[in-house]
Design a protein around this motif. Sequence first.
Motif, PDB file in Angstrom:
ATOM      1  N   HIS A 297      -3.811  19.767  12.294  1.00 44.46           N
ATOM      2  CA  HIS A 297      -2.894  20.120  13.368  1.00 44.46           C
ATOM      3  C   HIS A 297      -1.906  18.995  13.622  1.00 44.46           C
ATOM      4  CE1 HIS A 297      -5.226  23.705  14.274  1.00 44.46           C
ATOM      5  NE2 HIS A 297      -6.321  22.957  14.283  1.00 44.46           N
ATOM      6  N   ALA A 298      -1.843  18.035  12.673  1.00 48.67           N
ATOM      7  CA  ALA A 298      -0.958  16.883  12.817  1.00 48.67           C
ATOM      8  C   ALA A 298      -0.017  16.819  11.627  1.00 48.67           C
ATOM      9  CB  ALA A 298      -1.769  15.590  12.920  1.00 48.67           C
ATOM     10  N   GLN A 299       1.261  16.693  11.901  1.00 46.32           N
ATOM     11  CA  GLN A 299       2.249  16.590  10.841  1.00 46.32           C
ATOM     12  C   GLN A 299       2.146  15.231  10.149  1.00 46.32           C
ATOM     13  OE1 GLN A 299       6.087  17.438  12.531  1.00 46.32           O
ATOM     14  NE2 GLN A 299       5.762  19.653  12.480  1.00 46.32           N
ATOM     15  N   VAL A 300       2.734  15.167   8.973  1.00 44.72           N
ATOM     16  CA  VAL A 300       2.728  13.919   8.232  1.00 44.72           C
ATOM     17  C   VAL A 300       3.404  12.827   9.043  1.00 44.72           C
ATOM     18  CG1 VAL A 300       4.893  14.409   7.013  1.00 44.72           C
ATOM     19  CG2 VAL A 300       3.191  12.916   5.955  1.00 44.72           C
ATOM     20  N   SER A 301       2.857  11.619   8.968  1.00 45.18           N
ATOM     21  CA  SER A 301       3.396  10.522   9.770  1.00 45.18           C
ATOM     22  C   SER A 301       3.240   9.210   9.024  1.00 45.18           C
ATOM     23  CB  SER A 301       2.679  10.446  11.125  1.00 45.18           C
ATOM     24  OG  SER A 301       1.291  10.196  10.932  1.00 45.18           O
ATOM     25  N   GLY A 302       3.893   8.189   9.534  1.00 43.03           N
ATOM     26  CA  GLY A 302       3.805   6.880   8.929  1.00 43.03           C
ATOM     27  C   GLY A 302       4.777   6.713   7.780  1.00 43.03           C
ATOM     28  N   PRO A 303       4.963   5.480   7.333  1.00 44.86           N
ATOM     29  CA  PRO A 303       5.884   5.232   6.221  1.00 44.86           C
ATOM     30  C   PRO A 303       5.331   5.774   4.915  1.00 44.86           C
ATOM     31  CG  PRO A 303       4.664   3.237   6.768  1.00 44.86           C
ATOM     32  CD  PRO A 303       4.308   4.249   7.814  1.00 44.86           C
ATOM     33  N   LEU A 304       6.220   6.022   3.967  1.00 45.11           N
ATOM     34  CA  LEU A 304       5.780   6.407   2.626  1.00 45.11           C
ATOM     35  C   LEU A 304       4.943   5.283   2.027  1.00 45.11           C
ATOM     36  CD1 LEU A 304       9.047   7.931   1.086  1.00 45.11           C
ATOM     37  CD2 LEU A 304       7.180   9.145   2.210  1.00 45.11           C
ATOM     38  N   PRO A 305       3.862   5.608   1.327  1.00 43.75           N
ATOM     39  CA  PRO A 305       3.080   4.546   0.671  1.00 43.75           C
ATOM     40  C   PRO A 305       3.947   3.816  -0.347  1.00 43.75           C
ATOM     41  CG  PRO A 305       2.404   6.706  -0.124  1.00 43.75           C
ATOM     42  CD  PRO A 305       3.312   6.948   1.035  1.00 43.75           C
ATOM     43  N   ALA A 306       3.909   2.506  -0.287  1.00 47.90           N
ATOM     44  CA  ALA A 306       4.747   1.703  -1.179  1.00 47.90           C
ATOM     45  C   ALA A 306       4.226   1.781  -2.604  1.00 47.90           C
ATOM     46  CB  ALA A 306       4.774   0.258  -0.709  1.00 47.90           C
ATOM     47  N   GLY A 307       5.136   1.764  -3.540  1.00 45.84           N
ATOM     48  CA  GLY A 307       4.776   1.765  -4.946  1.00 45.84           C
ATOM     49  C   GLY A 307       5.474   0.635  -5.676  1.00 45.84           C
ATOM     50  N   PRO A 308       5.092   0.371  -6.904  1.00 42.91           N
ATOM     51  CA  PRO A 308       5.765  -0.653  -7.698  1.00 42.91           C
ATOM     52  C   PRO A 308       7.183  -0.209  -8.035  1.00 42.91           C
ATOM     53  CG  PRO A 308       4.274   0.604  -9.077  1.00 42.91           C
ATOM     54  CD  PRO A 308       4.058   1.082  -7.674  1.00 42.91           C
ATOM     55  N   THR A 309       8.031  -1.169  -8.275  1.00 40.47           N
ATOM     56  CA  THR A 309       9.420  -0.849  -8.625  1.00 40.47           C
ATOM     57  C   THR A 309       9.731  -1.296 -10.045  1.00 40.47           C
ATOM     58  OG1 THR A 309      10.113  -2.897  -7.516  1.00 40.47           O
ATOM     59  CG2 THR A 309      10.237  -0.851  -6.247  1.00 40.47           C
ATOM     60  N   TYR A 310       9.797  -2.617 -10.278  1.00 39.61           N
ATOM     61  CA  TYR A 310      10.159  -3.063 -11.621  1.00 39.61           C
ATOM     62  C   TYR A 310       9.035  -3.813 -12.333  1.00 39.61           C
ATOM     63  CZ  TYR A 310      13.074  -4.308 -15.524  1.00 39.61           C
ATOM     64  OH  TYR A 310      13.590  -4.388 -16.788  1.00 39.61           O
ATOM     65  N   GLN A 311       7.925  -4.044 -11.705  1.00 43.60           N
ATOM     66  CA  GLN A 311       6.904  -4.932 -12.252  1.00 43.60           C
ATOM     67  C   GLN A 311       6.381  -4.442 -13.603  1.00 43.60           C
ATOM     68  OE1 GLN A 311       7.135  -3.606  -9.217  1.00 43.60           O
ATOM     69  NE2 GLN A 311       6.246  -4.919  -7.630  1.00 43.60           N
ATOM     70  N   VAL A 312       6.947  -4.990 -14.682  1.00 41.84           N
ATOM     71  CA  VAL A 312       6.573  -4.572 -16.038  1.00 41.84           C
ATOM     72  C   VAL A 312       5.141  -4.984 -16.352  1.00 41.84           C
ATOM     73  CG1 VAL A 312       7.055  -4.873 -18.492  1.00 41.84           C
ATOM     74  CG2 VAL A 312       8.941  -4.544 -16.884  1.00 41.84           C
ATOM     75  N   HIS A 313       4.787  -6.216 -16.005  1.00 45.90           N
ATOM     76  CA  HIS A 313       3.447  -6.705 -16.313  1.00 45.90           C
ATOM     77  C   HIS A 313       2.396  -5.852 -15.614  1.00 45.90           C
ATOM     78  CE1 HIS A 313       0.282  -9.519 -17.396  1.00 45.90           C
ATOM     79  NE2 HIS A 313      -0.090  -9.552 -16.124  1.00 45.90           N
ATOM     80  N   TRP A 314       2.653  -5.476 -14.359  1.00 49.15           N
ATOM     81  CA  TRP A 314       1.728  -4.616 -13.607  1.00 49.15           C
ATOM     82  C   TRP A 314       1.509  -3.306 -14.349  1.00 49.15           C
ATOM     83  CZ3 TRP A 314       1.728   0.255 -11.609  1.00 49.15           C
ATOM     84  CH2 TRP A 314       0.814   0.554 -10.594  1.00 49.15           C
ATOM     85  N   SER A 315       2.587  -2.701 -14.835  1.00 50.81           N
ATOM     86  CA  SER A 315       2.498  -1.427 -15.531  1.00 50.81           C
ATOM     87  C   SER A 315       1.733  -1.568 -16.837  1.00 50.81           C
ATOM     88  CB  SER A 315       3.897  -0.869 -15.792  1.00 50.81           C
ATOM     89  OG  SER A 315       3.835   0.428 -16.350  1.00 50.81           O
ATOM     90  N   MET A 316       1.989  -2.640 -17.578  1.00 49.82           N
ATOM     91  CA  MET A 316       1.289  -2.852 -18.840  1.00 49.82           C
ATOM     92  C   MET A 316      -0.200  -3.063 -18.602  1.00 49.82           C
ATOM     93  SD  MET A 316       2.008  -5.612 -21.915  1.00 49.82           S
ATOM     94  CE  MET A 316       3.700  -5.087 -22.190  1.00 49.82           C
ATOM     95  N   GLN A 317      -0.529  -3.806 -17.565  1.00 53.74           N
ATOM     96  CA  GLN A 317      -1.938  -4.032 -17.258  1.00 53.74           C
ATOM     97  C   GLN A 317      -2.623  -2.727 -16.876  1.00 53.74           C
ATOM     98  OE1 GLN A 317      -2.471  -6.956 -18.768  1.00 53.74           O
ATOM     99  NE2 GLN A 317      -3.828  -7.540 -17.092  1.00 53.74           N
ATOM    100  N   GLN A 318      -1.937  -1.880 -16.103  1.00 54.88           N
ATOM    101  CA  GLN A 318      -2.522  -0.598 -15.758  1.00 54.88           C
ATOM    102  C   GLN A 318      -2.737   0.248 -17.009  1.00 54.88           C
ATOM    103  OE1 GLN A 318      -0.412   2.987 -13.896  1.00 54.88           O
ATOM    104  NE2 GLN A 318      -1.575   2.220 -12.134  1.00 54.88           N
ATOM    105  N   ALA A 319      -1.764   0.251 -17.906  1.00 50.03           N
ATOM    106  CA  ALA A 319      -1.878   1.044 -19.132  1.00 50.03           C
ATOM    107  C   ALA A 319      -3.107   0.650 -19.935  1.00 50.03           C
ATOM    108  CB  ALA A 319      -0.612   0.888 -19.965  1.00 50.03           C
ATOM    109  N   ARG A 320      -3.438  -0.622 -19.927  1.00 45.92           N
ATOM    110  CA  ARG A 320      -4.595  -1.085 -20.694  1.00 45.92           C
ATOM    111  C   ARG A 320      -5.919  -0.636 -20.083  1.00 45.92           C
ATOM    112  NH1 ARG A 320      -1.785  -6.940 -21.345  1.00 45.92           N
ATOM    113  NH2 ARG A 320      -0.775  -6.624 -23.384  1.00 45.92           N
ATOM    114  N   THR A 321      -5.914  -0.239 -18.818  1.00 43.90           N
ATOM    115  CA  THR A 321      -7.151   0.234 -18.191  1.00 43.90           C
ATOM    116  C   THR A 321      -7.434   1.701 -18.512  1.00 43.90           C
ATOM    117  OG1 THR A 321      -6.121   0.985 -16.105  1.00 43.90           O
ATOM    118  CG2 THR A 321      -6.744  -1.354 -16.262  1.00 43.90           C
ATOM    119  N   ILE A 322      -6.471   2.407 -19.074  1.00 43.08           N
ATOM    120  CA  ILE A 322      -6.651   3.829 -19.405  1.00 43.08           C
ATOM    121  C   ILE A 322      -7.307   3.912 -20.777  1.00 43.08           C
ATOM    122  CG2 ILE A 322      -5.486   6.031 -19.774  1.00 43.08           C
ATOM    123  CD1 ILE A 322      -3.287   5.050 -17.883  1.00 43.08           C
TER     124      ILE A 322
END
Length: 538
Positions: A297-322
């Motif tokens: 009974h409550a509408q969506v609220s709060g800021p959008l959850p933040a996500g990565p923008t340009y962090q290449v190393h972060w993305s590569m590290q995540q890819a290796r966990t798959i």
Amino acid sequence: MGRIGFHHLVLGALVCLSGLLVEAEDPYRYYTWTVTYGTAYPLGVPQKVVLINGQFPGPQLDVVTNDNIILNLINKLDEPFLLTWNGIKQRKNSWQDGVLGTNCPIPPNTNYTYKFQTKDQIGSFTYFPSTLMHRASGGFGALNVYKRSVIPIPYTIPAGDFTLLVGDWFKADHKTLQKSLDSGRNLPLPDAILINGQKSSYFTGDQGKTYMFRISNVGLSTSINFRIQGHKMKLVEVEGSHTIQNFYDSLDVHVGQSVAVLVTLDQPPKDYHVVASTRFTKNVLTATGTLHYSNSHAQVSGPLPAGPTYQVHWSMQQARTIRWNLTANAARPNPQGSYHYGRITTTKTIVLANSAPLINGKQRFAVNGVSYITSDTPLKLADYFNIPGVFSFDTIQAVPSSGPASVATSVVPASLHDFYEIVFQNNENTIQSWHLDGYDFWVVGMGKGQWTPNSKKKYNLVDAVTRHTTQVYPNSWTAILVSLDNQGMWNIRSAMWARQYLGQQLYLRVWTKETSFSNEYNPPSNALLCGKAKGHQL
């Protein structure tokens, strides 16, 4: 769109149907699709789009492992048209792959009937137009392959199933973008990100239940990051491969890729943000949706959850966990890990380097210095009829070389049952996404800088995930292993469609001199003939 009841019924019906027919011949599913232009309002203003049966995006194909698909495609556009089935292996049947190297395009006001099987496959896939720049205006859709009733999956069947087609979008239509590319200019920056053809979408579920979200990047050029406010996502499948079930707050999905996650609605009953945003872009574009608890009974609220923008190393590290789930089966009863790919000796190593040369003063894209030119005769037909002068095995080398770029219709020869190592070398400052038709492959390694034979020491030779599309980070490399057990003419291409259109592709001809139905089917009796193949008899 995204309603629980419908998808739950579809899933239940498919499971029941597969159970009824498991002892009989694999079932046939018949479709008739008509492709037209129409008007849609993805950004709130009218745009000319490509519709299939009046729908944008196109109809969702929900099928079962081993189903036979008979799909009559009627082209009512003013240009030739084809659909390709992204990730469907087309076992022994590259005749149905739906790309210009295997099929003549369907002329306006005519039709072609695809006949293919989802042989030994399960998972989340897509389809899209392979001709010109049509996919910039639509014509894409989801293709979900569900399990047969006799095959277990490594998770409890979810309460519902949501499909999300996420991608960048342009205000300009496909003809305008194509004209710009033909003039030698680059693709402009996208104007928006869409989820299922809209800027916002809505998904409803019951508190305490678990739902599957199938996320596919159907865009032209831009990686995305996906996340749901306040909820963890358990990754269970990547392009037909069951994965180690890690939890993620957000996931990168690159152009042409698909993932499936399980999300449990275990938070207080309210509405939550669903977010897809661009990666590796100066200006971050965002599309949002709403995850609605049915007792909220409550509408969506709060800021959008933040996500990565340009962090290449972060993305590569995540890819290796798959990684591959070795104990789970896929579409067949044997565990995925029963195939010990890391113990197989490679037949050949190919290094494919992308580049962005100017040729005759115009922007092109190339592989090992060769920018692909599409022949008016499909390579598969030229090969079948022994038509000379259409393609050559000598135009592209197995490793990059220096010198000016050239144009050619590039084909790499390979023998059936070879085991190839392919290295994608990206010396540009932008991320790349590479796709191989007819196969999935093991993504065994990725790293910064130049690949060398010494890089093999860091390969994952135990549980690398299999997929059909892999990213290559800026100024980096990605290495894959692939078992060439599917005879045919198969497209290796940039999944970033403007780069593919302007030459970043080639074909892999997998062949044996032994003529046998166990290796490859004959051409279909309804195959369209064009170019130098006109007048030949099938």
